[in-house]
Design a protein around this motif. Structure first.
Motif, PDB file in Angstrom:
ATOM      1  N   SER A  99       0.825  -1.207   0.000  1.00  9.05           N
ATOM      2  CA  SER A  99       0.000   0.000   0.000  1.00  9.05           C
ATOM      3  C   SER A  99       0.859   1.258   0.000  1.00  9.05           C
ATOM      4  O   SER A  99       0.625   2.198  -0.776  1.00  9.05           O
ATOM      5  N   LEU A 100       1.871   1.294   0.852  1.00 10.00           N
ATOM      6  CA  LEU A 100       2.725   2.479   0.925  1.00 10.00           C
ATOM      7  C   LEU A 100       3.536   2.659  -0.347  1.00 10.00           C
ATOM      8  O   LEU A 100       3.729   3.793  -0.820  1.00 10.00           O
ATOM      9  N   ASP A 101       4.014   1.559  -0.927  1.00  5.07           N
ATOM     10  CA  ASP A 101       4.754   1.656  -2.190  1.00  5.07           C
ATOM     11  C   ASP A 101       3.859   2.178  -3.306  1.00  5.07           C
ATOM     12  O   ASP A 101       4.264   3.043  -4.092  1.00  5.07           O
ATOM     13  N   ALA A 102       2.641   1.639  -3.388  1.00  5.34           N
ATOM     14  CA  ALA A 102       1.736   2.037  -4.467  1.00  5.34           C
ATOM     15  C   ALA A 102       1.370   3.509  -4.360  1.00  5.34           C
ATOM     16  O   ALA A 102       1.323   4.228  -5.375  1.00  5.34           O
ATOM     17  N   MET A 103       1.119   3.987  -3.146  1.00  3.94           N
ATOM     18  CA  MET A 103       0.794   5.405  -2.982  1.00  3.94           C
ATOM     19  C   MET A 103       1.996   6.293  -3.298  1.00  3.94           C
ATOM     20  O   MET A 103       1.860   7.342  -3.933  1.00  3.94           O
ATOM     21  N   ALA A 104       3.180   5.876  -2.857  1.00  6.11           N
ATOM     22  CA  ALA A 104       4.377   6.679  -3.107  1.00  6.11           C
ATOM     23  C   ALA A 104       4.717   6.738  -4.589  1.00  6.11           C
ATOM     24  O   ALA A 104       5.264   7.734  -5.073  1.00  6.11           O
ATOM     25  N   ASN A 105       4.393   5.680  -5.333  1.00  6.78           N
ATOM     26  CA  ASN A 105       4.664   5.656  -6.776  1.00  6.78           C
ATOM     27  C   ASN A 105       3.562   6.329  -7.582  1.00  6.78           C
ATOM     28  O   ASN A 105       3.779   6.732  -8.728  1.00  6.78           O
ATOM     29  N   GLY A 106       2.372   6.445  -7.007  1.00  8.00           N
ATOM     30  CA  GLY A 106       1.200   6.863  -7.766  1.00  8.00           C
ATOM     31  C   GLY A 106       1.046   8.363  -7.881  1.00  8.00           C
ATOM     32  O   GLY A 106       1.787   9.162  -7.282  1.00  8.00           O
ATOM     33  N   GLY A 107       0.030   8.755  -8.629  1.00 10.02           N
ATOM     34  CA  GLY A 107      -0.265  10.166  -8.825  1.00 10.02           C
ATOM     35  C   GLY A 107      -0.891  10.832  -7.625  1.00 10.02           C
ATOM     36  O   GLY A 107      -0.981  12.062  -7.575  1.00 10.02           O
ATOM     37  N   ILE A 108      -1.335  10.064  -6.620  1.00 17.33           N
ATOM     38  CA  ILE A 108      -1.875  10.667  -5.409  1.00 17.33           C
ATOM     39  C   ILE A 108      -0.791  11.440  -4.665  1.00 17.33           C
ATOM     40  O   ILE A 108      -1.072  12.365  -3.904  1.00 17.33           O
ATOM     41  N   ARG A 109       0.453  11.097  -4.919  1.00 17.26           N
ATOM     42  CA  ARG A 109       1.579  11.828  -4.335  1.00 17.26           C
ATOM     43  C   ARG A 109       2.003  12.936  -5.289  1.00 17.26           C
ATOM     44  O   ARG A 109       2.119  12.718  -6.489  1.00 17.26           O
ATOM     45  N   ASP A 110       2.220  14.114  -4.744  1.00 11.08           N
ATOM     46  CA  ASP A 110       2.730  15.237  -5.535  1.00 11.08           C
ATOM     47  C   ASP A 110       4.242  15.072  -5.639  1.00 11.08           C
ATOM     48  O   ASP A 110       4.977  15.420  -4.717  1.00 11.08           O
ATOM     49  N   HIS A 111       4.710  14.566  -6.767  1.00  7.72           N
ATOM     50  CA  HIS A 111       6.124  14.199  -6.899  1.00  7.72           C
ATOM     51  C   HIS A 111       7.047  15.405  -6.969  1.00  7.72           C
ATOM     52  O   HIS A 111       8.254  15.270  -6.737  1.00  7.72           O
TER      53      HIS A 111
END
Length: 714
Positions: free
Chosen positions: A235-247
């Motif tokens: 879950s944490l990896d997917a959120m950190a890789n995803g667009g939900i995170r402002d990169h």
């Protein structure tokens, strides 16, 4: 023509957004209530918040329209409430709307008698009639006509709703004796994680929320949870890789509109970032994972850089839109990137952040509906994320983004949300050895204790531009006590906890959301469900354990035992409190009550659960048949509904390999539906089956329900 109304004197950015509507808005308070009584008009109550997209839409369509405003002004006393300033008003009338319509949301639109009793409500209303449904103006005329000419019916409806609200305000006692022990709580955790998505990470389907209280529960309860580590890390990896995170900025958006964490709803809320900062920090420690520490640092640095006042308090939220365009300035086109970067840099950035895979974002409210821009994400994972070239490119694009018009920043200072960030920064400061995080947490805590505290030790809820207002609620006290404990300021924590118990505690168990003597609410509620914030009752319980008040903690958990049994999936913070209490203090025995459930109306959640009755039988050693009996006039959505936003019926099986699950065909299931499960092997023991469904009638859908079913092997 320019307009101005009473909201121009307010400090809330949301209320100030409406200060120049032609609507004669009042803030919630005695002036509005007295006007309704003197003018003998019903009240139209509109509740929202500054970063709410559909609140902006209804304002543009209706509240800025002089003709519609005249209808409102002639027929009603119109009150506008910022739900973040007055969560008690929002919470109470949202319950009424859910009772009336089986769903809720914002903007919330409720019609009240002058004595504040609700008699009709809903959410967003379009300005004009369409598709056979009345628009806002038609509704205004009908409501006012009923108030003038059918007052007896309106009063009867208001009395019925008020009676339901009073009964739902208190948790229901169990009908039989229940023991809260480790088995009881572990079963709740298993239920809460039954909708884990092993493919995409996270829990549930689209729209997908971070579920921070559940993640914290899994991080703090380590003993008997199967696949705990993989569920958290995926879950944490997917959120950190995803667009939900402002990169580029480092923070996290509100939620993902899809199941893949790709396209977010672009609001940025302080509380999400506070809770995720704590979670990534704790996960970095538990799993010895440096990347999680980097993600946590990104969150904290973003908040300290962009959401912190000059005196050290934390702002509330960033809006999701700029000039009515959702996602600006977070989305990019390949051409925009090429204008800022060299060709080599643009090629590298496009590969790392997915631009080379084509556009992935279409504004849901403008344009052709075809993707024409990109939300940044890491399609190949974090391998190149920390490459020095990537870091330098991100910095360039971030600086370019800062030159664009920025989303509205809501600069309210909310006590409870600030307390969540203080707790998180203190945790990170200690674990990551970052003195500046500890310093920021201490500065914010001192500011709240100096400026959000009354001379008698009570808390204010909110402030802006130095003006503090509104008495604090349970969340403000409980979260602040927790934050002070995270800073190891035990004397201040003890002092504030004593005030909390005095103002909100109930000798029968648990805490009320509002303090005793609140004169502008028709009902005083006890709440234990997470919102996405952890419930104030749960946090207060954990604080009581920390401060040595075990009896208060055990009574609080015990009074919510029926709710835990029925809807523990939405009470992760209380489940965490219960497990901690049981492990430290032993099982909790809760006596049964003579009260019958028939004496109490069903809450919207209870109604949703009871729409479907399940019958189970084995057809052989490896085949199970579930028969779903669906209560009229409701139906449940099919397994793969064609309408976007609806939740499909889904079955999952734990502790057994599944060969096939056969669902009935169709967009909806009515009356009866049969689902067949074929297992790959004869089960070794009991089989746990999770059934998720969403029940709807012709006008609205109830909240999604996940039921746990345990059956013995044949």
């Amino acid at each position: 023509m320019s307009y101005s109304n009473r909201l121009a004197r307010e400090t809330s950015p949301y209320l100030l957004q409406h200060a120049h509507n032609p609507v004669d808005w009042y803030p919630w308070g005695p002036e509005a209530f007295e006007a309704a009584r003197l003018q003998n008009k019903p009240i139209f109550l509109s509740v929202g918040y500054s970063t709410c997209y559909w609140c902006h839409v209804m304002e543009r369509q209706s509240f800025e329209n002089p003709a519609i405003a005249k209808e409102m002004n002639d027929r009603f006393i119109n009150i506008k409430v910022d739900r973040e300033e007055r969560p008690d008003v929002d919470q109470l009338y949202m319950t009424a709307v859910q009772v009336l319509t089986h769903h809720g949301g914002w903007p919330m639109s409720v019609f009240l008698l002058p004595n504040l009793r609700p008699f009709y409500g809903g959410t967003y209303f379009p300005p004009a009639d369409s598709h056979g449904r009345p628009g806002f103006v038609t509704l205004l005329k009908a409501i006012e006509d009923a108030y003038r000419n059918r007052r007896e019916d309106v009063n009867k409806s208001a009395d019925q709703i008020l009676n339901i609200l009073k009964q739902l305000a208190q948790p229901l006692a169990p009908s039989r004796e229940i023991t809260i022990d480790t088995h009881f709580v572990e079963n709740l955790i298993a239920r809460s994680t039954s909708d884990y998505d092993p493919v995409n990470g996270g829990f549930g389907s689209a729209p997908k929320f971070p579920r921070e209280t559940l993640l914290e529960l899994l991080l703090t309860e380590k003993s008997q949870i199967k696949n705990r580590k993989s569920q958290i890390k995926n879950s944490l990896d997917a959120m950190a890789n995803g667009g939900i995170r402002d990169h580029l900025g480092g923070g996290f958006h509100r939620y993902s509109t899809d199941a893949h964490w790709l396209v977010p709803h672009f609001e940025i809320m302080l509380y999400d970032n506070a809770m995720l900062g704590w979670i990534y920090t704790e996960a970095s420690r538990q799993f010895d994972e440096p990347r999680y520490a980097k993600v946590a640092r990104g969150i904290f640095d973003f908040v300290l850089r962009e959401m912190t006042s000059h005196d050290g308090a934390f702002y509330t939220a960033f809006d999701a839109e700029v000039d009515a365009m959702e996602g600006e300035p977070y989305v990019w086109t390949a051409d925009q990137v090429k204008q800022i970067l060299s060709r080599e840099e643009a090629d590298l950035f496009s590969k790392v952040y997915g631009l080379d895979r084509g556009p992935n974002f279409a504004d849901p409210h403008h344009g052709s509906g075809q993707p024409d821009k990109n939300v940044l994400y890491l399609p190949d994972g974090p391998a190149m994320e920390d490459d020095p070239r990537t870091v330098a490119i991100r910095r360039k694009l971030y600086e370019a983004r800062r030159k664009k018009k920025q989303p509205l920043l809501d600069t309210k200072i909310i006590t409870s949300w600030n307390a969540l960030m203080i707790r998180s920064l203190a945790h990170a400061g200690n674990l990551l050895k970052e003195e500046r995080y500890l310093a920021a947490a201490s500065q914010a805590a001192r500011l709240l204790l100096d400026h959000h505290k009354t001379p008698d030790g009570a808390l204010y809820r909110t402030s802006r531009d130095g003006q503090a207002k509104y008495a604090g609620f349970l969340d403000d006290y409980a979260f602040m006590v927790q934050a002070l404990l995270a800073l190891d300021w035990k004397d201040q924590a003890n002092e504030l906890a004593e005030v909390m118990v005095r103002k909100f505690g109930d000798e029968s168990g648990g805490f009320f959301f509002t303090e005793a003597g609140a004169a502008d609410l028709v009902v005083r509620q006890k709440v234990a469900s997470d919102s996405p914030l952890p419930s104030g009752n749960a946090v207060a319980t954990m604080c009581m354990l920390d401060l040595g008040h075990e009896r208060t903690a055990r009574k609080t958990i015990g009074i919510f035992v029926s709710q835990l049994q029925q809807q523990g999936e939405g009470m992760s913070a209380m489940v965490q409190a219960a497990m901690r209490c049981v492990r430290e203090q032993g099982p909790i025995l809760v006596n049964g009550s003579q009260q019958s459930e028939m004496d109490r109306p069903l809450s919207p959640r209870e109604l949703a659960e009871r729409v479907v009755r399940v019958e189970i039988r084995w057809l052989g050693e490896t085949e199970v048949e579930l028969t779903l009996n669906i209560l009229p006039p409701f139906h449940i959505n099919g397994h793969e509904p064609s309408t976007a936003g609806l939740v499909g019926t889904e079955v999952r099986v734990q502790d057994a390999r599944v060969a096939e699950i056969a669902y009935p065909h169709g967009d909806t299931y009515r009356g009866q539906a049969v689902i067949k499960i074929r297992l790959a092997d004869h089960p070794a023991g009991k089989v746990q089956i999770s059934l998720k469904y969403q029940a709807c009638d012709e006008s609205a859908c109830l909240e999604t329900v996940t039921r746990q079913i345990e059956i013995n092997r044949p």
